[in-house]
Design an enzyme around this catalytic site. Structure first.
Site, PDB file in Angstrom:
ATOM      1  N   ASP A   1      43.178  32.362  51.708  1.00 59.26           N
ATOM      2  CA  ASP A   1      43.802  31.042  51.816  1.00 59.26           C
ATOM      3  C   ASP A   1      44.625  30.862  53.086  1.00 59.26           C
ATOM      4  OD1 ASP A   1      45.752  32.827  50.917  1.00 59.26           O
ATOM      5  OD2 ASP A   1      46.265  31.666  49.134  1.00 59.26           O
TER       6      ASP A   1
ATOM      7  N   GLN B   1      44.396  35.311  48.150  1.00 59.59           N
ATOM      8  CA  GLN B   1      44.162  36.653  48.674  1.00 59.59           C
ATOM      9  C   GLN B   1      44.446  37.739  47.627  1.00 59.59           C
ATOM     10  OE1 GLN B   1      46.453  35.811  52.613  1.00 59.59           O
ATOM     11  NE2 GLN B   1      45.093  37.532  53.023  1.00 59.59           N
ATOM     12  N   HIS B   2      43.947  38.920  47.923  1.00 59.06           N
ATOM     13  CA  HIS B   2      44.325  40.178  47.262  1.00 59.06           C
ATOM     14  C   HIS B   2      43.776  40.382  45.850  1.00 59.06           C
ATOM     15  CE1 HIS B   2      47.113  40.954  50.511  1.00 59.06           C
ATOM     16  NE2 HIS B   2      47.931  39.994  50.164  1.00 59.06           N
TER      17      HIS B   2
END
Length: 481
Positions: free
Chosen positions: A243, A84-85
């Site tokens: 994820d 992520q991110h």
């Protein structure tokens, strides 16, 4: 969940592009049997700046799929779960402008704090976006890039998350999903849309962002990959997701079931029917990949940090010893929960009779303490707080991790037998395109959460209290850059 269960077909591919590597599973839709798998590693820079070349992810995907052999070529659908991110910036030709800024890159902490203040404080952020942004969030990373590398920001023609990048390499189009979009800081959970106010504040044109594909929608089909990947042109591509949302699908989670994941980062989460709005910033109010919500708390320091301390002590990671009064806060990479992006590791309570094994156990305790402290905030009023904790991730099969979680939580712990739950969740998402089932229902049909349940033990309240007291007293030291 093996080929011996009698694969019937069709096949799907689930991908987990994590911080350290990309894994691919070929899964039989009818039985859930994993008929082939592959894995290839990535390079990640060290220090405060954590970066990776997105092209490495694509190369690793090709290598992982090649290890799957003919089974991958027979796949009817594919889906990508990813870390992520991370901020991926692409130029007009679709090539990376610079290496991706990863979730655990803490250089954007000042930008995160400034954004919180500019919009009116943490409560405003939580109410509108479901989360209070920290250094991990993509909006903070874009603000950092615009401030420190304006030429790179100006050269950017498309902004993507890691899973978006790989999905785009498959389909040739720009898409994301609500689960991963909810970790950016510019997708408002209250409206389920990009927020032009915040985008304007950080100087990001919404036209650079991908289309948000709804749950169950097809993101596209595989274009001609010129032999780089084994998929046939026209193979269905699912939306993919982050994820943690993929792992939730992989477990077939029902609302209220708690999950504790032990990996490079540590996370606690549960599916909820209710949109989270935690103004403390401890709980990120993520969307899930199905249409519900995934309140989640995340730490930066988990298995890698404890392994590093074991290495410094010259011990095997399982060589823990009970006893002693030492406390270790293993914040080797700064920390996200608690919000201490500039922190380093801290050791206190050392005595002449302290052993190396006791120090190692204290590191495990410090890592698990932060996760369990956030668990009550993650679970809503409808959650069954007596249910076993589902323990997943790379550390879940480690005896020291299992015993530490049991001792500090006082709860039963269930360890699913299925491995690679992120890739399995992506595979379930791909399977849903073929069968019309909800991906979590596919995973439940595959019985992915099956595994032994470890009985609860008496909670070690003394250790929890000691760690909490050290953390409170050391706050000024830990907050210093």
């Amino acid at each position: 969940m093996s080929a011996a269960d009698g694969p019937l077909g069709p096949y799907v591919v689930g991908v987990d592009s994590s911080t350290q590597s990309t894994k691919a599973l070929v899964v039989d839709v009818a039985t859930g049997a994993v008929v082939a798998s592959g894995q290839a590693s990535h390079t990640v820079t060290s220090g405060a700046g954590r970066e990776s070349d997105p092209q490495e992810w694509y190369t690793a995907l090709g290598s992982a799929l090649a290890q799957c052999g003919d089974a991958a070529r027979r796949a009817s659908a594919v889906s990508v779960g990813g870390q992520q991110h991370g901020l991926v910036t692409l130029d007009a030709q679709g090539k990376p402008v610079r290496p991706a800024l990863l979730w655990n890159d803490v250089r954007s902490a000042p930008q995160a704090r400034r954004l919180v203040d500019e919009l009116g404080g943490a409560k405003v952020w939580a109410d509108r976006f479901g989360s209070v942004p920290g250094a991990s969030f993509t909006v903070s990373k874009w603000a950092w890039l615009a401030e420190h590398e304006p030429e790179a920001a100006r050269a950017t023609a498309a902004v993507r998350l890691p899973h978006d990048y790989l999905t785009g390499r498959l389909t040739g189009t720009g898409t994301t999903d609500r689960g991963d979009a909810s970790g950016t800081g510019w997708w408002a959970s209250a409206t389920e849309a990009y927020d032009e106010d915040v985008l304007g504040r950080v100087g990001l044109d919404p036209a650079l962002l991908p289309r948000v594909v709804g749950p169950g929608e097809v993101a596209g089909t595989v274009r001609d990959t010129e032999g780089e990947l084994p998929f046939a042109k026209g193979t269905l591509v699912a939306a993919g997701t982050g994820d943690n949302a993929a792992a939730a699908l992989g477990l077939g989670l029902l609302p209220g079931t708690p999950v504790l994941s032990l990996g490079t980062s540590g996370t606690v989460y549960a599916v909820s029917r209710h949109r989270p709005t935690d103004a403390s910033g401890i709980v990120a109010g993520f969307a899930d990949a199905h249409g519900d919500w995934l309140p989640l708390a995340c730490t930066l320091n988990c298995t890698l940090a404890v392994d590093r301390i074991a290495a410094l002590l010259g011990l095997d990671r399982e060589a823990v010893e009970a006893g002693g009064a030492a406390t270790v806060l293993p914040y080797l990479d700064g920390e996200r929960t608690p919000d201490l992006p500039h922190a380093s590791g801290l050791l206190t309570g050392l005595r002449h009779d302290t052993t190396g094994g006791q120090l190692l156990q204290a590191a495990y305790d410090g890592a698990v303490h932060a996760l369990l402290g956030a668990l009550d905030r993650v679970l809503d009023d409808e959650a069954d707080r007596s249910a076993p904790l589902l323990l997943i991730g790379g550390g879940a099969r480690g005896t020291a991790w299992q015993q530490t979680v049991r001792r500090l939580s006082g709860r039963a712990v269930q360890v699913p037998e299925a491995r690679e739950l992120v890739a399995l969740g992506a595979a379930a998402q791909a399977a849903g395109l073929l069968t019309g089932e909800a991906p979590a229902a596919v995973a439940r049909r595959w019985d992915t959460a099956r595994g032994p349940v470890l009985d609860p033990v008496e909670r070690d309240d003394a250790a929890l209290e000691r760690i909490s007291e050290v953390l409170a007293g050391a706050a000024p030291l830990l907050e210093r850059p």
